[in-house]
Design a protein around this motif. Structure first.
Motif, PDB file in Angstrom:
ATOM      1  N   GLN A 143       1.904   9.795   7.724  1.00 11.93           N
ATOM      2  CA  GLN A 143       2.191   9.280   9.059  1.00 11.93           C
ATOM      3  C   GLN A 143       3.513   8.235   8.633  1.00 11.93           C
ATOM      4  O   GLN A 143       4.193   8.314   9.628  1.00 11.93           O
ATOM      5  N   TYR A 144       3.885   7.956   7.600  1.00 13.50           N
ATOM      6  CA  TYR A 144       4.810   7.189   7.413  1.00 13.50           C
ATOM      7  C   TYR A 144       6.257   7.842   7.489  1.00 13.50           C
ATOM      8  O   TYR A 144       7.215   7.552   8.238  1.00 13.50           O
ATOM      9  N   TRP A 145       6.038   9.002   6.938  1.00 12.17           N
ATOM     10  CA  TRP A 145       7.335   9.904   7.046  1.00 12.17           C
ATOM     11  C   TRP A 145       7.411  10.406   8.360  1.00 12.17           C
ATOM     12  O   TRP A 145       8.733  10.493   8.919  1.00 12.17           O
ATOM     13  N   THR A 146       6.584  10.682   9.200  1.00 16.70           N
ATOM     14  CA  THR A 146       6.765  11.034  10.514  1.00 16.70           C
ATOM     15  C   THR A 146       7.141   9.955  11.603  1.00 16.70           C
ATOM     16  O   THR A 146       7.902  10.296  12.397  1.00 16.70           O
ATOM     17  N   SER A 188       0.735  -1.151  -0.197  1.00 15.60           N
ATOM     18  CA  SER A 188      -0.068  -0.162   0.168  1.00 15.60           C
ATOM     19  C   SER A 188       0.873   1.248  -0.167  1.00 15.60           C
ATOM     20  O   SER A 188       0.255   2.355  -0.157  1.00 15.60           O
ATOM     21  N   ILE A 189       2.112   1.039   0.274  1.00 13.85           N
ATOM     22  CA  ILE A 189       2.942   2.479   0.290  1.00 13.85           C
ATOM     23  C   ILE A 189       3.603   2.447  -1.091  1.00 13.85           C
ATOM     24  O   ILE A 189       4.406   1.730  -1.515  1.00 13.85           O
ATOM     25  N   HIS A 190       3.505   3.484  -1.687  1.00 14.29           N
ATOM     26  CA  HIS A 190       4.063   3.866  -2.933  1.00 14.29           C
ATOM     27  C   HIS A 190       5.619   3.870  -2.983  1.00 14.29           C
ATOM     28  O   HIS A 190       6.150   4.527  -2.023  1.00 14.29           O
ATOM     29  N   PRO A 191       6.173   3.628  -4.068  1.00 13.97           N
ATOM     30  CA  PRO A 191       7.637   3.615  -4.057  1.00 13.97           C
ATOM     31  C   PRO A 191       8.273   4.873  -3.716  1.00 13.97           C
ATOM     32  O   PRO A 191       9.258   5.452  -3.330  1.00 13.97           O
ATOM     33  N   VAL A 192       7.469   6.063  -4.303  1.00 15.89           N
ATOM     34  CA  VAL A 192       7.898   7.613  -4.019  1.00 15.89           C
ATOM     35  C   VAL A 192       8.067   7.852  -2.630  1.00 15.89           C
ATOM     36  O   VAL A 192       8.788   8.577  -2.186  1.00 15.89           O
ATOM     37  N   ILE A 193       7.117   7.322  -2.066  1.00 17.05           N
ATOM     38  CA  ILE A 193       6.986   7.794  -0.389  1.00 17.05           C
ATOM     39  C   ILE A 193       8.132   6.996   0.267  1.00 17.05           C
ATOM     40  O   ILE A 193       8.506   7.796   1.064  1.00 17.05           O
ATOM     41  N   THR A 194       8.557   5.912  -0.062  1.00 20.41           N
ATOM     42  CA  THR A 194       9.598   5.343   0.714  1.00 20.41           C
ATOM     43  C   THR A 194      10.975   6.015   0.216  1.00 20.41           C
ATOM     44  O   THR A 194      11.922   6.223   0.952  1.00 20.41           O
ATOM     45  N   THR A 195      10.977   6.529  -1.134  1.00 25.03           N
ATOM     46  CA  THR A 195      12.263   7.207  -1.469  1.00 25.03           C
ATOM     47  C   THR A 195      12.384   8.402  -1.059  1.00 25.03           C
ATOM     48  O   THR A 195      13.467   9.054  -0.454  1.00 25.03           O
ATOM     49  N   LEU A 196      11.488   9.137  -0.599  1.00 22.98           N
ATOM     50  CA  LEU A 196      11.426  10.344   0.158  1.00 22.98           C
ATOM     51  C   LEU A 196      11.496  10.239   1.600  1.00 22.98           C
ATOM     52  O   LEU A 196      12.550  10.966   2.190  1.00 22.98           O
ATOM     53  N   GLY A 197      10.975   9.229   2.118  1.00 18.49           N
ATOM     54  CA  GLY A 197      11.482   8.877   3.434  1.00 18.49           C
ATOM     55  C   GLY A 197      12.738   8.700   3.711  1.00 18.49           C
ATOM     56  O   GLY A 197      13.488   8.920   4.835  1.00 18.49           O
ATOM     57  N   HIS A 198      13.423   7.855   2.648  1.00 20.30           N
ATOM     58  CA  HIS A 198      14.898   7.742   2.877  1.00 20.30           C
ATOM     59  C   HIS A 198      15.717   8.738   2.888  1.00 20.30           C
ATOM     60  O   HIS A 198      16.796   9.009   3.596  1.00 20.30           O
ATOM     61  N   LEU A 199      15.169  10.023   1.937  1.00 23.98           N
ATOM     62  CA  LEU A 199      16.139  11.296   2.039  1.00 23.98           C
ATOM     63  C   LEU A 199      15.846  11.936   3.295  1.00 23.98           C
ATOM     64  O   LEU A 199      16.743  12.632   3.870  1.00 23.98           O
ATOM     65  N   TYR A 200      14.643  11.803   3.822  1.00 21.09           N
ATOM     66  CA  TYR A 200      14.356  12.388   5.262  1.00 21.09           C
ATOM     67  C   TYR A 200      15.419  11.774   6.255  1.00 21.09           C
ATOM     68  O   TYR A 200      16.058  12.296   7.130  1.00 21.09           O
TER      69      TYR A 200
END
Length: 476
Positions: free
Chosen positions: A186-189, A125-137
């Motif tokens: 919520q994933y990023w935070t 359910s988590i888009h790859p774009v979300i995980t990529t930005l989360g890695h940068l954070y």
């Protein structure tokens, strides 16, 4: 009239109430003197102490027999807690930091998250774009309130372009909020890094834009409205606002000024570059601090543009402040409603020293970073960085660019075994709070204001009926 006859009802004798037979009234205890009461208390204490030495809880009651079953199961809760704690540690590596390794005053703050491995996320359910930005954070590759907020809104724009509401959906606004926007935020935070105030305000704006959509609109039209609103927010509240702040702040730069900046701020760098293009002659002192050493980026940007710069660390600031500095320009991560400034740790030291030397301090901050929260110190609300960054004394291996790269061969450090030292704790705070008393003026896109006018500006920009919705969830 007979003299023995009562003259009124009040003088008539009262009838005695008949006592029930089944109630036993105990006799009144005799009053004791002070010496007798003290003697009674001493006897009671002696009896209680004798009962405890005999091993019984009550002196007159027989001692209950021991039950072996209870002794066998008495350690079961402790054992289950230990196993549960070990399982949590396996799932979350950040829990390996015991309470003894964290400074007690900041133990309530969440532990820093390790870098996210984008290939290990198995949630479909988590888009790859979300995980990529989360890695940068999580790797601190993206630093600064504007950069993080801009990247978040651009990611939401990509998600909106590929999102299609379910065919069984009755209201795409509800599905969009609960199946796309909230899970990503919520994933990023929760998994990567706590969100900044700028990100919280931008996310609240996007949620409000979704809620204001007409339910009868087609999804293609609603998507276009959201994309245009997101782009307008980035252009107006970040890009155009930064240019306006630069124009207002550059008017305070005079010929021959020695300007001091701390760390790295996008809006401060912009105003210095604009003033240099306008032909103004000035010199910049870049003050930096470990472990991130963000001032190196500022030094590189300004020196390449032809601006005369001096690079020093925070511990050499007092000498330069007394001798050379004429103005101080600082960036801000957030601006509290009472005029306090939340910014990179060390900012409060710079502002305090400038104020004690009667040097004007101008804080450059866009209005979308204003928070309706009041904060009096940087203890209850802050963010913890990785303590290993403080332990690393090799300046070549610290900083956002090579923090997790591992390209350089690791050298033996003085504090490599700091976790094994029982009396040693390392603290890496990312923010501090500068009181409004240390700030001469706040430079925003609407002009240069005193810190006491921040609450008025917040009220004018956020009508009372929209205050709760527009700034909900903007806590640091």
């Amino acid at each position: 009239m007979d003299s023995t006859t009562p003259t009124n009802a009040a003088e008539a004798p009262k009838k005695e109430k008949k006592k029930p037979d089944n109630i036993v009234i105990p006799p009144k205890k005799p009053k004791l003197s002070k010496a007798e009461r003290r003697e009674l208390q001493e006897r009671q204490r002696a009896a209680k102490a004798a009962a405890q030495t005999d091993g019984g809880g009550d002196a007159g009651k027989p001692k209950p027999p021991k039950i072996e079953k209870k002794e066998k199961t008495s350690t079961a809760p402790d054992e289950s807690k230990r196993k549960l704690k070990e399982e949590v540690k396996k799932e979350d590596p950040t829990e390996n930091e015991t309470a003894d390794e964290v400074v007690a005053l900041f133990s309530h703050l969440p532990r820093p998250k390790p870098p996210i491995d984008i290939h290990s996320v198995s949630n479909p359910s988590i888009h790859p774009v979300i995980t990529t930005l989360g890695h940068l954070y999580s790797t601190h590759t993206l630093l600064g309130g504007n950069t993080r907020c801009r990247a978040m809104l651009q990611t939401f724009a990509l998600l909106l372009q590929s999102y299609e509401p379910p065919q069984t959906s009755r209201d795409y606004r509800h599905d969009l909020d609960h199946s796309l926007l909230k899970p990503a935020f919520q994933y990023w935070t929760a998994q990567c890094r706590p969100h900044s105030v700028s990100m919280g305000n931008a996310f609240s704006f996007l949620k409000l834009a979704v809620a204001n959509l007409d339910r009868d609109l087609e999804w293609s039209e609603a998507r276009q409205i959201l994309l245009e609103s997101t782009e307008a927010y980035v252009n107006e509240r970040i890009e155009y606002a930064g240019k306006a702040v630069s124009r207002h702040a550059a008017s305070k730069i005079q010929e021959g000024d020695v300007i001091l900046v701390f760390g790295r701020s996008e809006v401060v760098n912009r105003l210095l570059l604009d003033a240099h293009r306008d032909g103004k002659k000035f010199r910049v002192i870049v003050v930096d601090s470990r472990p991130l050493l963000e001032g190196r980026d500022t030094l590189q940007i300004l020196s390449r543009a032809g601006i005369s710069c001096t690079y020093v660390l925070l511990n050499a600031l007092s000498y330069l402040m007394m001798r050379e500095v004429t103005k101080v320009f600082l960036g801000a991560s957030a601006l509290m409603s009472n005029g306090s400034v939340l910014s990179r740790v060390g900012t409060a030291c710079v502002a305090l020293l400038a104020q004690s030397n009667h040097i004007p301090v101008l804080v450059c901050c866009e209005t979308y970073k204003i928070c309706n929260r009041v904060q009096l110190e940087s203890i209850t609300g802050n963010e913890l960085g990785d303590a290993n960054d403080v332990a690393c004394t090799d300046c070549e291996r610290v900083g956002p660019s090579n923090r997790w790269s591992g390209e350089k061969e690791k050298k033996e450090e003085v504090l490599d075994d700091w976790k094994n030292q029982p009396n040693l704790k390392l603290l890496n705070l990312l923010y501090d709070l500068t009181p409004s008393d240390f700030v001469t003026g706040v430079v925003t896109e609407v002009g240069i204001l005193p810190p006491t006018s921040v609450a008025v500006l917040l009220r004018e920009m956020s009508p009372q009926e929209n205050n709760d919705s527009a700034f909900k969830g903007t806590d640091y």
